[in-house]
Motif scaffolding. Structure first.
Motif, PDB file in Angstrom:
ATOM      1  N   TYR A 223       0.828  -1.215   0.000  1.00 31.43           N
ATOM      2  CA  TYR A 223       0.000   0.000   0.000  1.00 31.43           C
ATOM      3  C   TYR A 223       0.860   1.261   0.000  1.00 31.43           C
ATOM      4  O   TYR A 223       0.571   2.252   0.664  1.00 31.43           O
ATOM      5  CB  TYR A 223      -0.972   0.002   1.191  1.00 31.43           C
ATOM      6  CG  TYR A 223      -1.785  -1.270   1.301  1.00 31.43           C
ATOM      7  CD1 TYR A 223      -2.736  -1.601   0.333  1.00 31.43           C
ATOM      8  CD2 TYR A 223      -1.581  -2.158   2.359  1.00 31.43           C
ATOM      9  CE1 TYR A 223      -3.476  -2.783   0.429  1.00 31.43           C
ATOM     10  CE2 TYR A 223      -2.310  -3.330   2.455  1.00 31.43           C
ATOM     11  CZ  TYR A 223      -3.259  -3.644   1.493  1.00 31.43           C
ATOM     12  OH  TYR A 223      -3.979  -4.807   1.585  1.00 31.43           O
ATOM     13  N   HIS A 226      -0.796   4.714  -0.730  1.00 33.50           N
ATOM     14  CA  HIS A 226      -1.621   5.193   0.385  1.00 33.50           C
ATOM     15  C   HIS A 226      -0.734   5.756   1.498  1.00 33.50           C
ATOM     16  O   HIS A 226      -1.036   6.808   2.079  1.00 33.50           O
ATOM     17  CB  HIS A 226      -2.490   4.060   0.934  1.00 33.50           C
ATOM     18  CG  HIS A 226      -3.499   3.528  -0.025  1.00 33.50           C
ATOM     19  ND1 HIS A 226      -4.363   4.338  -0.728  1.00 33.50           N
ATOM     20  CD2 HIS A 226      -3.793   2.257  -0.404  1.00 33.50           C
ATOM     21  CE1 HIS A 226      -5.149   3.591  -1.486  1.00 33.50           C
ATOM     22  NE2 HIS A 226      -4.825   2.327  -1.315  1.00 33.50           N
ATOM     23  N   LYS A 538      -5.928  -7.544   5.342  1.00 31.16           N
ATOM     24  CA  LYS A 538      -5.914  -6.799   4.078  1.00 31.16           C
ATOM     25  C   LYS A 538      -7.324  -6.420   3.649  1.00 31.16           C
ATOM     26  O   LYS A 538      -7.554  -5.324   3.124  1.00 31.16           O
ATOM     27  CB  LYS A 538      -5.237  -7.632   2.999  1.00 31.16           C
ATOM     28  CG  LYS A 538      -3.742  -7.804   3.188  1.00 31.16           C
ATOM     29  CD  LYS A 538      -3.164  -8.667   2.073  1.00 31.16           C
ATOM     30  CE  LYS A 538      -1.680  -8.840   2.216  1.00 31.16           C
ATOM     31  NZ  LYS A 538      -1.116  -9.687   1.135  1.00 31.16           N
ATOM     32  N   GLN A 539      -8.260  -7.323   3.863  1.00 31.73           N
ATOM     33  CA  GLN A 539      -9.647  -7.013   3.505  1.00 31.73           C
ATOM     34  C   GLN A 539     -10.152  -5.798   4.279  1.00 31.73           C
ATOM     35  O   GLN A 539     -10.777  -4.895   3.714  1.00 31.73           O
ATOM     36  CB  GLN A 539     -10.524  -8.226   3.799  1.00 31.73           C
ATOM     37  CG  GLN A 539     -12.023  -7.991   3.614  1.00 31.73           C
ATOM     38  CD  GLN A 539     -12.850  -9.158   4.133  1.00 31.73           C
ATOM     39  OE1 GLN A 539     -12.469 -10.316   3.974  1.00 31.73           O
ATOM     40  NE2 GLN A 539     -13.976  -8.857   4.763  1.00 31.73           N
ATOM     41  N   TYR A 541      -8.301  -3.467   5.748  1.00 31.73           N
ATOM     42  CA  TYR A 541      -7.517  -2.293   5.342  1.00 31.73           C
ATOM     43  C   TYR A 541      -8.049  -1.714   4.036  1.00 31.73           C
ATOM     44  O   TYR A 541      -8.275  -0.497   3.922  1.00 31.73           O
ATOM     45  CB  TYR A 541      -6.052  -2.698   5.183  1.00 31.73           C
ATOM     46  CG  TYR A 541      -5.120  -1.532   4.887  1.00 31.73           C
ATOM     47  CD1 TYR A 541      -4.418  -0.920   5.912  1.00 31.73           C
ATOM     48  CD2 TYR A 541      -4.963  -1.041   3.594  1.00 31.73           C
ATOM     49  CE1 TYR A 541      -3.571   0.147   5.666  1.00 31.73           C
ATOM     50  CE2 TYR A 541      -4.121   0.026   3.328  1.00 31.73           C
ATOM     51  CZ  TYR A 541      -3.425   0.616   4.366  1.00 31.73           C
ATOM     52  OH  TYR A 541      -2.607   1.684   4.103  1.00 31.73           O
ATOM     53  N   GLU A 542      -8.237  -2.558   3.056  1.00 29.39           N
ATOM     54  CA  GLU A 542      -8.673  -2.067   1.751  1.00 29.39           C
ATOM     55  C   GLU A 542     -10.098  -1.542   1.786  1.00 29.39           C
ATOM     56  O   GLU A 542     -10.436  -0.580   1.079  1.00 29.39           O
ATOM     57  CB  GLU A 542      -8.521  -3.195   0.721  1.00 29.39           C
ATOM     58  CG  GLU A 542      -7.059  -3.544   0.452  1.00 29.39           C
ATOM     59  CD  GLU A 542      -6.868  -4.860  -0.280  1.00 29.39           C
ATOM     60  OE1 GLU A 542      -7.874  -5.399  -0.816  1.00 29.39           O
ATOM     61  OE2 GLU A 542      -5.721  -5.361  -0.322  1.00 29.39           O
ATOM     62  N   ASN A 543     -10.924  -2.132   2.622  1.00 28.39           N
ATOM     63  CA  ASN A 543     -12.305  -1.665   2.732  1.00 28.39           C
ATOM     64  C   ASN A 543     -12.365  -0.254   3.306  1.00 28.39           C
ATOM     65  O   ASN A 543     -12.988   0.643   2.727  1.00 28.39           O
ATOM     66  CB  ASN A 543     -13.110  -2.625   3.608  1.00 28.39           C
ATOM     67  CG  ASN A 543     -14.561  -2.191   3.763  1.00 28.39           C
ATOM     68  OD1 ASN A 543     -15.124  -1.524   2.901  1.00 28.39           O
ATOM     69  ND2 ASN A 543     -15.174  -2.569   4.862  1.00 28.39           N
ATOM     70  N   THR A 545      -9.896   1.977   3.642  1.00 25.77           N
ATOM     71  CA  THR A 545      -9.163   2.939   2.825  1.00 25.77           C
ATOM     72  C   THR A 545      -9.944   3.306   1.578  1.00 25.77           C
ATOM     73  O   THR A 545      -9.823   4.426   1.061  1.00 25.77           O
ATOM     74  CB  THR A 545      -7.782   2.368   2.450  1.00 25.77           C
ATOM     75  OG1 THR A 545      -7.109   1.941   3.641  1.00 25.77           O
ATOM     76  CG2 THR A 545      -6.918   3.412   1.757  1.00 25.77           C
ATOM     77  N   GLY A 546     -10.789   2.391   1.115  1.00 27.33           N
ATOM     78  CA  GLY A 546     -11.630   2.673  -0.044  1.00 27.33           C
ATOM     79  C   GLY A 546     -12.664   3.758   0.186  1.00 27.33           C
ATOM     80  O   GLY A 546     -13.281   4.236  -0.770  1.00 27.33           O
ATOM     81  N   ALA A 582      -0.512  -0.470   7.393  1.00 29.04           N
ATOM     82  CA  ALA A 582       0.206  -0.962   6.206  1.00 29.04           C
ATOM     83  C   ALA A 582       1.566  -1.523   6.612  1.00 29.04           C
ATOM     84  O   ALA A 582       1.996  -2.582   6.118  1.00 29.04           O
ATOM     85  CB  ALA A 582       0.376   0.160   5.186  1.00 29.04           C
TER      86      ALA A 582
END
Length: 594
Positions: A223, A226, A538-539, A541-543, A545-546, A582
């Protein structure tokens, strides 16, 4: 009126401005973050603004120039494209880690055209949070705008006009044409200075940011983009003269639209010290982290045995942050009251005792020989933790409903003592280690027995409570228990299940319609990574951050009903979460033990 996610941050490492996606500056507080605004339409119709946009129909897109906090907005019209570049000047010749030390407090706006575009400019300077309608005088240097203690000069290479309390301009840009505007701020008592060359200042500012970015962005983990953007945001939220990092650029953006939980976040929080320092270490360099530690130590000063240690300070180390309301402003989307200052500085929060000691441990190889004052301070904080850990307090969430025996506060008292013991030789405190060790062990035993709730099968927010608290996700982060400990795993799963919706977490049980606190989701990602559950980490984090806006900026919270950004913006703690989570994910992926 724009919504929170429509705004971009401009920063000169002393103050901040917010620009909407349609080219309107609705917030600017020169010469430092917590100064009275000269533009505050963000919080009320009379607050003042600066608009630059095409006449007629248009669509917009925007981005930050790579490696900078300089904003570029493109307006597409039926006859051409207007490109608007916005920045707070960093000063001529500033490079590398020293950006922001000599900010001239100038807001620069440059427009360029492809095709032909008719342009409209309106400037409504309203000092003192919109209380003052200034006097405007045309001078050889530009429009002189004076009111309250503020003096501003608007210099431009296009004709300006005065329309009541507005400064306006109307002009047409043909292919390849450009125009530049520079709004200079000074206090009325300060001597005037020659206006900047706006174009040269803009080039210098871009170069200064990119120089900082090249020198400081060594992070190569997951990431990366980010982390890189969040590091730039933290730098923009740093008050360079002292090293303080403000919690946010704004005051009174609501935790719930239409509600009264509207607080001033333009101060530095000691309570967030260790996570802030870790993010500066990962996303910037040890030099930035050292300066933040120095600000903390200087702000606390020589704390005696009974001195109140505030959870927050002004960026210059000020203690008295007594709040008052601005009755003339209706607030963001009618969210009253609008507050200036923050009475939380008076709260008793025992968790602040652990923050400087955690920071000192992280930086022990970089700090060198501590000053006698810093050494004495750290010893005093450890002694205070040993003496007071059993007392109730207001907790990390700054509740104003009374004091309790909150688990997060006990946990940070344990941190204070654990780190002091590890630093004992540095602190010349070997003789105190037996007492500190005894107190540390007592805290640990109390947390493991009184903090664990058998019926909930989880650690709960306070002794004797059955309420969950997302703040306890920091338990494995502090090293109190390992991330794969059965009790930690059970607590993480309970918090995720009961406080989360799509892994967007509220702070505690029974929060009703309160938004999801963004930092809690990043703590969840860290906790899952430390438990070896990388895919889930990761799921999460990405959710979360999205939910950042199109520029990668995050506020304090996410409205769980419509997923909009709410709360003060941009929020340092949210971007700290971006960086720290991250890094932990990368460490675990690489097989390292964080």
């Amino acid at each position: 009126m724009a919504v929170i996610s429509d705004y971009a941050l401009l920063g000169d490492c002393q103050g901040a401005a917010l620009v909407s996606s349609d080219g309107v500056v609705d917030w600017w507080c020169p010469p430092r973050f917590d100064a009275p605004s000269v533009f505050a339409r963000l919080l009320g119709a009379t607050g003042g603004f600066w608009s630059i946009r095409p006449l007629g129909r248009y669509t917009t897109s925007r981005h930050y120039i790579d490696g900078t906090m300089v904003l570029r907005t493109e307006f597409r019209t039926p006859t051409g494209v207007l490109r608007l570049t916005d920045a707070l000047s960093l000063g001529a010749g500033e490079r590398g880690h020293r950006i922001g030390f000599t900010s001239p407090h100038v807001l620069i706006r440059q427009v360029e055209a492809t095709g032909t575009v008719d342009v409209a400019v309106e400037v409504a300077v309203r000092p003192e949070y919109g209380l003052v309608s200034p006097t405007i005088t045309e001078t050889p240097a530009g429009m002189d705008i004076a009111g309250a203690g503020d003096r501003l000069t608007l210099a431009a290479d296009r004709a300006l006009a005065v329309d009541g309390a507005l400064v306006t301009a109307r002009f047409t840009l043909a292919e390849g044409d450009s125009a530049v505007f520079a709004l200079h701020h000074r206090r009325s008592a300060d001597p005037p200075t020659a206006p900047l060359d706006g174009r040269a200042a803009l080039r210098d500012t871009i170069a200064a940011w990119q120089s900082w970015d090249r020198l400081h962005q060594d992070y190569q983990g997951p990431y990366r983009e980010h982390v890189r953007r969040s590091a730039l945001v933290l730098q923009a939220l740093t008050y360079q003269p002292t090293g303080a990092v403000v919690a946010a650029a704004t005051t009174s953006l609501p935790e719930q639209v239409g509600g009264a939980a509207n607080w001033d976040y333009r101060f530095g929080w000691l309570r967030d010290g260790s996570v802030t320092l870790r993010a500066l270490w990962v996303g910037a360099c040890p030099h930035e982290a050292n300066r933040f530690f120095d600000w903390m130590a200087a702000s606390i000063g020589s704390a005696g045995a009974t001195d109140h240690i505030p959870i927050m300070f002004g960026v210059g180390g000020e203690r008295d942050l007594t709040e008052h309301t601005l009755e003339h402003l209706e607030g963001y989307q009618n969210s009253r009251p609008v507050r200036v200052g923050n009475n939380a500085w008076q709260q008793k929060q025992l968790d602040v005792l652990g923050e400087p000691l955690e920071c000192a441990l992280v930086l022990r190889d970089e700090l060198g020989d501590l000053s006698p004052a810093a050494t004495d301070l750290l010893r005093t904080l450890a002694d205070r933790a040993a003496d007071t850990w059993q007392e109730p307090d207001a907790s990390t969430w700054e509740g104003r409903e009374g004091e309790r025996n909150y688990l997060t506060s006990k946990l940070l008292c344990w941190v204070a003592l654990d780190r002091a013991i590890k630093l004992a030789s540095t602190l010349d405190a070997e003789a105190r280690v037996p007492r500190w060790s005894q107190a540390r062990d007592q805290i640990r035993a109390a947390i493991l027995t009184q903090g664990w709730n058998d019926s909930r099968q989880a650690f709960t927010g306070a002794f004797g409570s059955d309420h969950l608290d997302a703040g306890l996700l920091v338990m494995p982060i502090t090293g109190f228990l390992p991330g794969d400990d059965d009790r930690v795993v059970a607590t993480v799963d309970a918090i995720r299940r009961e406080l989360g919706r799509d892994d967007l977490l509220q702070r505690w049980t029974g929060a009703g319609e309160e938004g999801a606190f963004i930092i809690c989701s990043y703590w969840l990602a860290e906790a899952l990574a430390r438990a070896g559950r990388l895919d889930e980490a990761k799921q999460v984090y990405e959710n979360v951050t999205g939910h950042a806006n199109d520029l990668g900026l995050l506020s304090e919270e996410i409205d769980r009903r419509d997923r909009s950004l709410i709360g003060n913006f941009p929020q340092a703690l949210s971007h700290i979460g971006v960086i720290n989570a991250a890094w932990i994910i990368g460490e675990v992926e690489s097989g390292n033990r964080p």
